[in-house]
Motif scaffolding. Structure first.
Motif, mmCIF file in Angstrom:
data_model
loop_
_atom_site.group_PDB
_atom_site.id
_atom_site.type_symbol
_atom_site.label_atom_id
_atom_site.label_comp_id
_atom_site.label_asym_id
_atom_site.label_seq_id
_atom_site.Cartn_x
_atom_site.Cartn_y
_atom_site.Cartn_z
ATOM 1 N N SER A 1 0.825 -1.204 0.000
ATOM 2 C CA SER A 1 0.000 0.000 0.000
ATOM 3 C C SER A 1 0.863 1.260 0.000
ATOM 4 O O SER A 1 0.525 2.249 -0.641
ATOM 5 C CB SER A 1 -0.957 0.011 1.191
ATOM 6 O OG SER A 1 -0.232 0.004 2.405
ATOM 7 N N ASP A 2 2.012 1.246 0.703
ATOM 8 C CA ASP A 2 2.919 2.394 0.686
ATOM 9 C C ASP A 2 3.449 2.628 -0.720
ATOM 10 O O ASP A 2 3.509 3.765 -1.180
ATOM 11 C CB ASP A 2 4.103 2.170 1.636
ATOM 12 C CG ASP A 2 3.734 2.292 3.094
ATOM 13 O OD1 ASP A 2 2.636 2.811 3.394
ATOM 14 O OD2 ASP A 2 4.540 1.871 3.940
ATOM 15 N N GLN A 3 3.815 1.561 -1.382
ATOM 16 C CA GLN A 3 4.339 1.689 -2.734
ATOM 17 C C GLN A 3 3.270 2.210 -3.685
ATOM 18 O O GLN A 3 3.542 3.070 -4.523
ATOM 19 C CB GLN A 3 4.882 0.363 -3.237
ATOM 20 C CG GLN A 3 5.572 0.493 -4.573
ATOM 21 C CD GLN A 3 6.297 -0.770 -4.975
ATOM 22 O OE1 GLN A 3 6.289 -1.755 -4.266
ATOM 23 N NE2 GLN A 3 6.922 -0.726 -6.131
ATOM 24 N N ALA A 4 2.049 1.729 -3.535
ATOM 25 C CA ALA A 4 0.953 2.190 -4.390
ATOM 26 C C ALA A 4 0.678 3.671 -4.161
ATOM 27 O O ALA A 4 0.489 4.430 -5.121
ATOM 28 C CB ALA A 4 -0.311 1.364 -4.131
ATOM 29 N N VAL A 5 0.672 4.110 -2.915
ATOM 30 C CA VAL A 5 0.451 5.523 -2.602
ATOM 31 C C VAL A 5 1.580 6.362 -3.180
ATOM 32 O O VAL A 5 1.344 7.402 -3.804
ATOM 33 C CB VAL A 5 0.330 5.740 -1.069
ATOM 34 C CG1 VAL A 5 0.422 7.211 -0.711
ATOM 35 C CG2 VAL A 5 -0.954 5.143 -0.543
ATOM 36 N N TRP A 6 2.812 5.907 -2.978
ATOM 37 C CA TRP A 6 3.953 6.658 -3.480
ATOM 38 C C TRP A 6 3.902 6.762 -5.008
ATOM 39 O O TRP A 6 4.190 7.814 -5.568
ATOM 40 C CB TRP A 6 5.254 6.009 -3.023
ATOM 41 C CG TRP A 6 6.460 6.805 -3.399
ATOM 42 C CD1 TRP A 6 7.473 6.433 -4.227
ATOM 43 C CD2 TRP A 6 6.784 8.126 -2.974
ATOM 44 N NE1 TRP A 6 8.399 7.427 -4.346
ATOM 45 C CE2 TRP A 6 8.004 8.491 -3.580
ATOM 46 C CE3 TRP A 6 6.161 9.053 -2.138
ATOM 47 C CZ2 TRP A 6 8.606 9.728 -3.388
ATOM 48 C CZ3 TRP A 6 6.763 10.279 -1.944
ATOM 49 C CH2 TRP A 6 7.973 10.616 -2.562
ATOM 50 N N ASP B 1 -10.501 11.996 -10.901
ATOM 51 C CA ASP B 1 -9.837 10.784 -11.372
ATOM 52 C C ASP B 1 -9.893 9.716 -10.275
ATOM 53 O O ASP B 1 -9.494 9.979 -9.145
ATOM 54 C CB ASP B 1 -8.383 11.116 -11.726
ATOM 55 C CG ASP B 1 -7.622 9.934 -12.290
ATOM 56 O OD1 ASP B 1 -7.230 9.044 -11.497
ATOM 57 O OD2 ASP B 1 -7.417 9.901 -13.515
ATOM 58 N N PRO B 2 -10.398 8.521 -10.594
ATOM 59 C CA PRO B 2 -10.530 7.492 -9.551
ATOM 60 C C PRO B 2 -9.199 7.095 -8.919
ATOM 61 O O PRO B 2 -9.149 6.755 -7.737
ATOM 62 C CB PRO B 2 -11.159 6.298 -10.270
ATOM 63 C CG PRO B 2 -11.252 6.652 -11.712
ATOM 64 C CD PRO B 2 -10.875 8.082 -11.892
ATOM 65 N N GLN B 3 -8.122 7.167 -9.686
ATOM 66 C CA GLN B 3 -6.822 6.758 -9.153
ATOM 67 C C GLN B 3 -6.126 7.903 -8.419
ATOM 68 O O GLN B 3 -5.553 7.700 -7.355
ATOM 69 C CB GLN B 3 -5.944 6.257 -10.296
ATOM 70 C CG GLN B 3 -4.631 5.663 -9.832
ATOM 71 C CD GLN B 3 -3.808 5.112 -10.981
ATOM 72 O OE1 GLN B 3 -4.128 5.298 -12.145
ATOM 73 N NE2 GLN B 3 -2.723 4.445 -10.639
ATOM 74 N N LEU B 4 -6.184 9.118 -8.973
ATOM 75 C CA LEU B 4 -5.425 10.234 -8.402
ATOM 76 C C LEU B 4 -6.254 11.170 -7.537
ATOM 77 O O LEU B 4 -5.701 11.926 -6.736
ATOM 78 C CB LEU B 4 -4.744 11.026 -9.524
ATOM 79 C CG LEU B 4 -3.710 10.245 -10.327
ATOM 80 C CD1 LEU B 4 -3.146 11.105 -11.456
ATOM 81 C CD2 LEU B 4 -2.597 9.731 -9.444
ATOM 82 N N GLY B 5 -7.573 11.127 -7.664
ATOM 83 C CA GLY B 5 -8.450 11.999 -6.877
ATOM 84 C C GLY B 5 -8.229 11.895 -5.378
ATOM 85 O O GLY B 5 -8.079 12.925 -4.694
ATOM 86 N N PRO B 6 -8.184 10.666 -4.835
ATOM 87 C CA PRO B 6 -7.941 10.557 -3.385
ATOM 88 C C PRO B 6 -6.585 11.131 -2.954
ATOM 89 O O PRO B 6 -6.461 11.675 -1.863
ATOM 90 C CB PRO B 6 -7.998 9.048 -3.134
ATOM 91 C CG PRO B 6 -8.839 8.519 -4.243
ATOM 92 C CD PRO B 6 -8.523 9.384 -5.432
ATOM 93 N N THR B 7 -5.588 11.056 -3.826
ATOM 94 C CA THR B 7 -4.273 11.618 -3.508
ATOM 95 C C THR B 7 -4.362 13.134 -3.452
ATOM 96 O O THR B 7 -3.829 13.753 -2.531
ATOM 97 C CB THR B 7 -3.240 11.167 -4.566
ATOM 98 O OG1 THR B 7 -3.242 9.738 -4.616
ATOM 99 C CG2 THR B 7 -1.847 11.659 -4.218
#
Length: 149
Positions: free
Chosen positions: A12-17, A134-140
């Motif tokens: 999960s850390d790698q995915a967030v990064w 964006d579903p992938q970047l919106g939460p970031t």
């Protein structure tokens, strides 16, 4: 001989990064294009002018500027050389330590920074807004904005 191995990143850390890096790349690309197109300066030049503009005496040691902009010593020397050629900054020797070199913003550099700042802020907000859905970047984007406090 003991060896030390860093613990592997949690998935999960790698995915967030990876999402942060992807967002960063998109935003940097948009900022770079807008600043170059509208103001004739690159992103590193803009950030250098910003740091010089906000410094106490309108100057920073070259090494301090390099650290703030995230460049090495030779890269910041070339960058300040470009700013100097454009009339936006100049190099000055430290009076107490002749080995110390400072980058100093000029009045023309302040004007270019002020003009470019509005573009920078507008493009930054616009690009981040584009990715909020964006579903992938919106939460970031939301997490970064929430961290502003």
């Amino acid at each position: 001989m003991a060896t030390s191995h860093a613990a592997p990143l949690r998935t999960s850390d790698q995915a967030v990064w990876n999402r942060v890096l992807m967002l960063h790349a998109h935003v940097e690309r948009e900022l770079t294009h807008a600043l170059q197109r509208q103001h004739g300066i690159g992103l590193s030049e803009y950030r250098s002018l910003e740091h010089l503009h906000h410094s106490d005496k309108s100057e920073l040691r070259m090494q301090d500027l390099a650290d703030k902009v995230g460049l090495g010593q030779s890269s910041v020397t070339r960058l300040v050389g470009r700013l100097e050629t454009a009339g936006f900054a100049y190099k000055d020797l430290c009076p107490s330590d002749k080995r110390g070199v400072y980058a100093v913003i000029t009045d023309e550099g302040r004007k270019r920074y002020q003009a470019a700042r509005a573009t920078y802020m507008e493009v930054l907000s616009s690009t981040l807004n584009t990715f909020t859905g964006d579903p992938q970047l919106g939460p970031t984007v939301q997490a970064l904005r929430a961290a502003q406090g």
